[in-house]
Scaffold this active site. Structure first.
Site, mmCIF file in Angstrom:
data_model
loop_
_atom_site.group_PDB
_atom_site.id
_atom_site.type_symbol
_atom_site.label_atom_id
_atom_site.label_comp_id
_atom_site.label_asym_id
_atom_site.label_seq_id
_atom_site.Cartn_x
_atom_site.Cartn_y
_atom_site.Cartn_z
ATOM 1 N N ASP A 8 0.860 -1.365 0.044
ATOM 2 C CA ASP A 8 -0.049 0.009 -0.075
ATOM 3 C C ASP A 8 1.044 1.142 0.052
ATOM 4 O O ASP A 8 1.706 1.185 0.678
ATOM 5 C CB ASP A 8 -0.963 0.001 1.117
ATOM 6 C CG ASP A 8 -2.037 -1.067 1.267
ATOM 7 O OD1 ASP A 8 -1.887 -1.791 0.230
ATOM 8 O OD2 ASP A 8 -2.848 -1.057 2.241
ATOM 9 N N ASP A 129 -15.222 -3.027 -1.857
ATOM 10 C CA ASP A 129 -14.764 -2.632 -0.386
ATOM 11 C C ASP A 129 -16.213 -2.378 0.444
ATOM 12 O O ASP A 129 -17.017 -1.768 -0.037
ATOM 13 C CB ASP A 129 -13.922 -1.464 -0.325
ATOM 14 C CG ASP A 129 -12.695 -1.626 -1.286
ATOM 15 O OD1 ASP A 129 -12.366 -2.657 -1.614
ATOM 16 O OD2 ASP A 129 -12.266 -0.488 -1.705
#
Length: 239
Positions: A8, A129
């Protein structure tokens, strides 16, 4: 089941967030390409990259470290975060990315997802998500009333390569993935489903694999913290 080590990216560094909160950031490596090479050396078959700044900005922000990773690593990589138009999709695929992940636009512009999947077969994934079963967008900052399973089913005939399902409340919290919800989603659609969020132990990985319906799992913090030994995990999942 494929294990995808996660990198990330925030402000050029490899980081992890807790519950997707940009204010709860831990920097694990200030050289993301070196981190990617370490994952490849351990034997991974894929890399999972996320441009966190890009997810909020709505356009790529961490292009330089992504390009450095692509140049340094021979394994395919998938990238999500800030990819919201066809030009950006084409640009990333031209740069050697194996797969783009479309999240926010899957809700806001599903026709783009369909067009991209048709133009680039096998190279477009959808990132779903969810918080309490409902889809969240724009870097998880905005919650919708759309149920994950309903949105996934709407892409059944689009030809997308995979769905990356993230349970936001599990992400970065080292509390284990939502195995049941992920498996239920995988059973509800024919599209391969990749689990993300909370994968923090070898037991989590074997539980996901044991469902028989989940095609992959993404793990980040557990690999950095040493809770999962990547080489050992890859060997176990093969067996």
């Amino acid at each position: 089941m494929i294990l995808y080590p996660a990198i990330d990216l925030k402000d050029g560094n490899a980081v992890r967030l807790v519950h997707g909160d940009m204010d709860q950031t831990t920097v694990f490596n200030d050289d993301p390409a070196a981190q990617a090479k370490a994952f490849v050396a351990a034997g991974c078959e894929w890399l999972h990259l996320v441009d966190l700044n890009g997810a909020f900005a709505g356009e790529p922000v961490n292009a330089a470290p992504v390009e450095a990773i692509l140049a340094a690593c021979p394994v395919p990589a998938q990238l999500g975060g800030g990819i919201r138009d066809m030009a950006t999709i084409e640009r990333w695929l031209d740069k050697g990315l194996a797969r783009v992940i479309l999240g926010t636009v899957a809700v806001e512009d599903p026709d783009l997802v369909r067009a991209a999947a048709k133009a680039f077969p096998g190279q477009v994934a959808v990132g779903l998500d969810a918080r309490n079963g409902r889809v969240a967008t724009r870097g998880w900052a905005e919650e919708t009333d759309i149920m994950v399973t309903d949105l996934a089913r709407s892409f059944e005939d689009a030809g997308i390569a995979a769905i990356i399902y993230t349970d936001i409340l599990r992400d970065g919290a080292m509390k284990g993935p939502n195995v049941d919800a992920t498996a239920d989603l995988a059973r509800a659609v024919d599209i391969p489903v990749i689990a993300s969020g909370g994968v923090s132990s070898m037991a989590d990985l074997t539980a996901l694999q044991a469902t028989g319906v989940i095609s992959g799992a993404i793990s980040g913090r557990a690999l950095y913290d040493g809770a999962i030994d990547l080489a050992a995990a890859l060997e176990t999942l093969k067996g």
